[in-house]
Design a protein around this motif. Structure first.
Motif: not given
Ligand SMILES: [Zn+2]
Length: 161
Positions: A74, A76-77, A79, A87, A92
């Protein structure tokens, strides 16, 4: 003698050329020339800088590395896991599509680890899940994900980088 303007980090010759060319094609008042030099200077200066990602978004990992053989990451983060969709929605509040759009990724950008989706579809076949029920089978993943030159099918052209 008039003080010379000092250029920093820019090729003075190039600026001069551009200015000269501009002035010979346009009617420029002498007092406009400093402004002109300034803006040309600034423009050239900004050319050397690396393109920044859209907006203030900074991926947790480089987009190209967000897909690995047995995991997807991910951006975004950071992960890391086999499937991104769940997820994304739990963490999110994003659908896969929103996520792809947000990061300017191609619509065929994998959200499931390539090896995992292979295993999964193989398993599904084994279990005979092929009979026409409503299924959430992953889209037929082309076995060679190519993040470099995806051909987005939508009408929108996704810009990479
Ligand atoms: Zn995340």
């Amino acid at each position: 003698m008039a003080a010379e303007i000092k250029y920093q980090g820019v090729y003075p010759g190039l600026v001069t050329k551009i200015i000269a060319s501009y002035v010979s094609h346009h009617n420029v008042a002498p007092e406009q020339i400093p402004d002109l030099i300034n803006s040309v200077h600034r423009t050239i200066n900004s050319l050397g800088k690396p393109a920044e990602p859209q907006g203030e978004l900074t991926p947790a990992v480089p987009l190209r590395r967000s897909v690995q053989r047995d995991a997807v990451i991910c951006v975004e983060c950071g992960w890391k896991g086999k499937m991104l969709r769940r997820h994304l929605s739990t963490r999110h509040g994003l659908t896969g599509e929103q996520y792809l759009k947000r990061w300017g990724l191609a619509s065929d950008h994998p959200l499931t680890a390539p090896t995992y989706s292979e295993q999964r579809s193989a398993l599904a076949k084994e279990l005979g899940l092929g009979r026409g029920g409503r299924q959430t089978a992953p889209p037929p993943a082309s076995d060679a994900p190519r993040p470099r030159r995806g051909r987005p099918r939508g009408s929108r052209t996704a810009r990479a980088g």
